[in-house]
Design a protein around this motif. Structure first.
Motif, short mmCIF file in Angstrom:
data_model
loop_
_atom_site.label_atom_id
_atom_site.label_comp_id
_atom_site.label_asym_id
_atom_site.label_seq_id
_atom_site.Cartn_x
_atom_site.Cartn_y
_atom_site.Cartn_z
N GLY A 4 30.08 56.18 -87.35
CA GLY A 4 31.30 56.12 -86.53
C GLY A 4 33.04 57.28 -87.11
O GLY A 4 32.37 57.82 -87.39
N GLY B 219 31.28 54.33 -66.45
CA GLY B 219 31.02 54.89 -68.14
C GLY B 219 31.78 54.34 -69.10
O GLY B 219 33.18 54.73 -68.59
N CYS B 220 31.59 54.60 -70.60
CA CYS B 220 32.39 54.46 -71.15
C CYS B 220 33.06 55.11 -72.21
O CYS B 220 31.87 56.44 -71.83
N PRO C 174 32.34 52.51 -78.17
CA PRO C 174 31.22 51.53 -77.98
C PRO C 174 31.43 51.34 -79.96
O PRO C 174 30.97 50.71 -80.51
N PHE C 175 32.38 52.16 -80.83
CA PHE C 175 32.51 52.22 -81.79
C PHE C 175 34.19 52.13 -82.41
O PHE C 175 34.34 52.79 -81.76
N THR C 176 34.70 51.68 -83.68
CA THR C 176 35.93 51.24 -83.71
C THR C 176 35.83 52.58 -84.48
O THR C 176 35.09 52.72 -85.34
N ARG D 123 26.40 60.60 -84.38
CA ARG D 123 24.81 60.25 -84.34
C ARG D 123 24.87 58.79 -85.61
O ARG D 123 24.52 57.77 -85.66
N VAL E 12 32.90 58.07 -74.82
CA VAL E 12 32.00 59.05 -75.86
C VAL E 12 32.36 59.58 -76.38
O VAL E 12 32.88 60.39 -76.02
#
Lengths: 241, 244
Positions: free
Chosen positions: B134, B61-62, B90-92, B131, B64
């Motif tokens: 970023g 998994g990445c 998933p976001f910078t 949510r 979070v």
């Protein structure tokens, strides 16, 4: 030239399989190290590689959704995957298959966990011998699981065909080309969902019921192999002494 | 927290963990379908029959982001009043210049790339993340800011908990056995600075071993043995396990 004989006198198929027998199936996960997740799946001579990137931000911000991740899928056949060279440009068929494979996976992927992101699935058919879309679905779902993206179930694909009036499981290229019907099915067995069902050719109602039953039976076998493949990656790790 | 009696099972997406009524501590990884608890990722499901709790340790998994996480990021873009930082999520993430410099900046007069430019490394804390936006990170705090020396080891973010260990036991062990300074960031980047090259090599090998064998019990003891063996091999200590 006479008609191609797909069933032998002894009731076996042209490659010696029984009507309800799958081709030898091999699966491997984590074959690429730059992708978040990857899988290599073989149904007999059909060989498909899938890679997953993401969830990630993409430059095309207008595509993103505020409440969930979008799934993007690209199915592509390599130039050397067929008898005659396949043009590398995406054909009408490939664009359509990209869409149906994406739609076969969307019901199980928990996209709501990653809002405003994209999950990209790249599928390359290395060798095509019938059943590439079903092998692609299996490979893509394994690659998603390998990337750690939450999914309610794995999806596996298998095709049922009709040759010389007999329903056969997991048809190859010859049976697809000269057979009377071809029905690819993708299933999420634990959830009891059918996420892809196409039918090319003609089946009676009774034959259709029978064919679906055969597909579900084949899918269960493939599902078990897929689960074992994912687990063996960890069970196979030996403690170094 | 789960007690020691928790059972652990290796599961894959779609696999039924158990039935009955449980409190789910990892809602992203365990869903309820027809009264059964089903796993949604590859990982170890922990079933505690006493406290009726279910938790999940993912194996893939990445990262979070979560508020208050310490992360190590690389600057990927310099804006007029902020930097964009890659934190493997998933976001910078955004790092505001006001926060980093501790004073207001005038973009007409100063160029932010003279403080941090593309490719620089920062240790920061996640200040805001939800949510709808970023992550915003901050460098205010002890030990946070630009990284000027050391080596970074990258491991899978889901294995970070193993490198820290139960109540920091593994982190403590690595530090005391190698004498290195170790900062474990939640996004799977580990900053180490060691007294010498040999100890650094041993530490990197130990961290990668933890990542590989994270799901096999008895990890702390194995790592301790491994470090001592490697030290003996390199002549840093004598064969009896005593430091020279």
């Amino acid at each position: 030239m006479g008609r191609v004989k797909l069933l032998r006198e002894d009731g076996l198929r042209h490659d010696g399989r029984k009507p309800d027998e799958l081709r030898p199936i091999r699966m491997q996960v984590g074959v690429l190290n730059k992708a978040s997740g990857s899988a290599l799946v073989e149904y007999g001579a059909t060989k498909v590689l899938a890679a997953v990137h993401g969830p990630r931000e993409i430059p095309q911000k207008h595509l993103l959704l505020p409440n969930r991740a979008i799934l993007r899928c690209r199915y592509h056949m390599l130039t050397f995957s067929t008898h005659e060279r396949k043009s590398p440009a995406p054909s009408r068929r490939e664009i359509e298959l990209s869409k149906v494979i994406r739609e076969a996976l969307e019901p199980v992927v928990m996209a709501e966990v990653f809002p405003r992101t994209a999950i990209d699935i790249f599928i390359e058919v290395i060798n095509a011998d019938g059943g590439t879309r079903t092998a692609s679905v299996t490979a893509a779902s394994l690659a998603l699981a390998d990337a750690g993206i939450p999914m309610r179930d794995l999806v596996v694909g298998v095709a049922v065909g009709k040759v010389d009036g007999v329903l056969v499981l997991d048809i190859d290229e010859v049976e697809d080309m000269y057979g009377e019907a071809d029905m690819p099915v993708a299933v999420a067995p634990s959830l009891g969902l059918v996420t892809l069902l196409q039918l090319n050719g003609v089946l009676t109602r009774e034959e259709f019921d029978e064919a679906l039953k055969l597909a579900l039976k084949g899918a269960q076998v493939i599902y078990n192999i897929a689960r074992e493949t994912l687990k063996s990656r960890y069970l196979g790790v030996k403690v170094e002494e | 927290m789960s007690s020691k009696e928790a059972r652990r099972v290796l599961v894959v997406p779609g696999e039924v963990i158990c039935e009955g009524e449980f409190k789910v501590l990892s809602p992203n990884y365990i869903v309820k379908v027809d009264g059964k608890y089903v796993a949604t990722a590859i990982g170890l499901a922990q079933i505690n029959d006493d406290s009726r709790e279910l938790s999940f340790i993912p194996l893939e998994g990445c990262y979070v982001p979560q508020v208050d996480d310490i992360v190590i990021g690389y600057v990927v873009d310099v804006g007029l009043t902020y930097w964009e930082v890659d934190i493997r999520a998933p976001f910078t993430a955004t790092l505001y210049a006001v926060d980093f410099l501790g004073r207001p900046v005038n973009p007409a007069k100063e160029d932010l790339s003279s403080y941090l430019s593309t490719g620089d490394t920062v240790i920061a804390k996640v200040e805001v993340f939800d949510r709808s936006r970023g992550p915003i990170i901050t460098t205010k705090g002890k030990g946070l800011g630009k990284v000027i020396q050391g080596t970074i080891v990258e491991i899978s973010p889901v294995k970070v908990a193993r490198v820290i260990g139960r109540r920091g036991s593994m982190h403590q062990l690595l530090r005391s056995e190698t004498g290195c300074d170790i900062t474990v960031a939640r996004n799977g980047r580990i900053l180490i600075s060691c007294p010498n090259k040999e100890l650094e090599d041993i530490l990197i090998m130990a961290i990668l071993k933890i990542e590989r064998e994270a799901h096999i019990p008895g990890l702390t003891d194995r790592i301790k043995e491994f470090i001592i063996r490697e030290k003996v091999k390199r002549g840093l200590i004598s064969g009896e396990g005593k430091a020279t």
